[in-house]
Design an enzyme around this catalytic site. Structure first.
Site, PDB file in Angstrom:
ATOM      1  N   CYS A 157     -10.930 -53.468 -10.408  1.00 16.40           N
ATOM      2  CA  CYS A 157      -9.991 -52.309 -10.722  1.00 16.40           C
ATOM      3  C   CYS A 157     -10.578 -50.960 -10.009  1.00 16.40           C
ATOM      4  O   CYS A 157     -10.086 -50.279  -9.206  1.00 16.40           O
ATOM      5  CB  CYS A 157      -8.996 -52.286 -11.529  1.00 16.40           C
ATOM      6  SG  CYS A 157     -10.048 -52.287 -13.100  1.00 16.40           S
ATOM      7  N   TYR A 158     -11.623 -50.607 -10.783  1.00 16.05           N
ATOM      8  CA  TYR A 158     -12.100 -49.331 -10.480  1.00 16.05           C
ATOM      9  C   TYR A 158     -12.667 -49.357  -9.117  1.00 16.05           C
ATOM     10  O   TYR A 158     -12.421 -48.245  -8.422  1.00 16.05           O
ATOM     11  CB  TYR A 158     -13.240 -48.912 -11.619  1.00 16.05           C
ATOM     12  CG  TYR A 158     -12.558 -48.389 -12.880  1.00 16.05           C
ATOM     13  CD1 TYR A 158     -11.335 -47.536 -13.005  1.00 16.05           C
ATOM     14  CD2 TYR A 158     -13.114 -49.106 -14.005  1.00 16.05           C
ATOM     15  CE1 TYR A 158     -11.463 -47.222 -14.256  1.00 16.05           C
ATOM     16  CE2 TYR A 158     -12.873 -48.749 -15.376  1.00 16.05           C
ATOM     17  CZ  TYR A 158     -11.935 -47.677 -15.293  1.00 16.05           C
ATOM     18  OH  TYR A 158     -11.421 -47.148 -16.410  1.00 16.05           O
TER      19      TYR A 158
END
Length: 342
Positions: A157-158
């Protein structure tokens, strides 16, 4: 008239009892061409799916998790691995031997250098011989390579949020490639299903904290994707799902950042670039990413933002998007562009 109906593609899910595994099963339940063939879950082997994922009871009324057994892969056409760090390296020979298309969400094969892996993860890579055989699975930037690949390392996600916000700006020369700052906040589901002292309700509710200062391992992927120097600080927010990345960089004077993002992602079905600063809630339950950017004349800085669902575009949705490309399916099959709101 005889209609030929193509058989469903059978997927094996590893780590099926975790949050990402549950999201994979939820999305696949609505996929027109893929079905769950086997749901591996070592810690919950023998348990009915509905016991661990009650929200999936109607979709999988008779399914149960099974313990790891590579012999069961022979009946599958696709492997989706959502395992803890290091597990894909350990199981590499068993996973790769059948030659079945594999999408791995773990960080084990995302980097292209064993030395870089050891620098950021603090341990030697167990299978450096396999690093070059994996394709980095961010479709908006690597679509053609993913189509021809058999092994995908899907970003989490990041790195997904930061790369979407920054890479077009770096490539357009709109920002300096040194001194980029990424502040990003994640919902608690990003820490996985197993609770600890830092993620249980009493620790998270009403609080907001930074962690992984200066050396967070996902920095390596952001730098690999953007070709720039990044200082990344992750934060934990009191929400179940979502990622909001706020990125700061020195402007060069080469173009309006919002226009650059709009041009870079024109025609991308899962990406929306708009004037309004994005919110994580917009993306909840979807594979969508919402982006915006501003130039500040006073400081000569550019601010770029991206909001995604950490379990959607940041994990399970991204894996299915990659699998669709690998298997020659419609890229958006089984995936939604619409979040669940409010």
């Amino acid at each position: 008239m005889n209609l030929h109906i193509a058989p469903m593609i059978r997927a094996a899910i590893l780590g099926a009892s975790g949050y990402v595994g549950g999201e994979l099963m939820r999305l696949i339940a609505g996929h027109p061409a893929i079905e769950v063939g086997i749901a591996f879950a070592a810690s919950n082997a023998g348990q009915p799916v509905a016991t661990v994922h009650p929200h999936l009871a109607l979709a999988y009324p008779n399914a149960s998790f099974v313990g790891w057994n590579p012999a069961l892969l022979k009946d599958c056409d696709l492997i989706l691995a959502a395992l803890p760090h290091g597990e894909t390296q350990r199981l590499a020979d068993e996973l790769l031997a059948p030659g079945i298309p594999l999408v791995d969400l773990g960080a084990d094969f995302r980097l292209n250098s064993a030395a870089e892996f050891e620098r950021w993860y603090g341990e030697p890579h167990a299978r450096p011989d396999l690093l070059a055989s994996f394709t980095y699975g961010l479709p908006e930037f690597h679509r053609d390579a993913i189509r021809g690949a058999k092994r995908i390392a899907a970003p989490g996600c990041y790195p997904t949020a930061a790369s979407l916000a920054l890479k077009p700006l770096v490539e357009a020369g709109a920002i300096e490639s040194q001194g980029i700052i990424v502040d990003a906040a994640s919902g608690v589901s990003g820490a996985g299903r197993a609770a600890n002292a830092g993620t249980h309700f009493c620790s998270v509710d009403g609080s907001y904290r930074a962690y992984g200062l200066l050396k967070h391992r996902h920095t390596a992927e952001m730098q690999l994707m953007t070709g720039a120097e990044v200082l990344f600080t992750p934060h934990l927010m009191a929400a179940s799902r979502g990622i909001l990345a706020t990125c700061y960089a020195r402007a060069t004077g080469s173009g309006d950042p919002l226009t650059i993002l709009r041009d870079a992602f024109a025609g991308e079905r899962f990406l929306h670039v708009g004037e309004t600063p994005p919110e994580t809630k917009w993306a909840t339950g979807s594979n969508a990413a919402f982006l915006s950017a501003r130039y500040d004349e006073r400081t000569n800085m550019i601010v770029a933002l991206a909001a995604i669902d950490n379990l959607g575009k940041g994990a399970a949705g991204q894996m299915i998007q990659c699998a669709n490309l690998m298997l020659g399916l419609d890229e958006g099959a089984g995936l939604s562009t619409m979040g669940v709101y409010p």
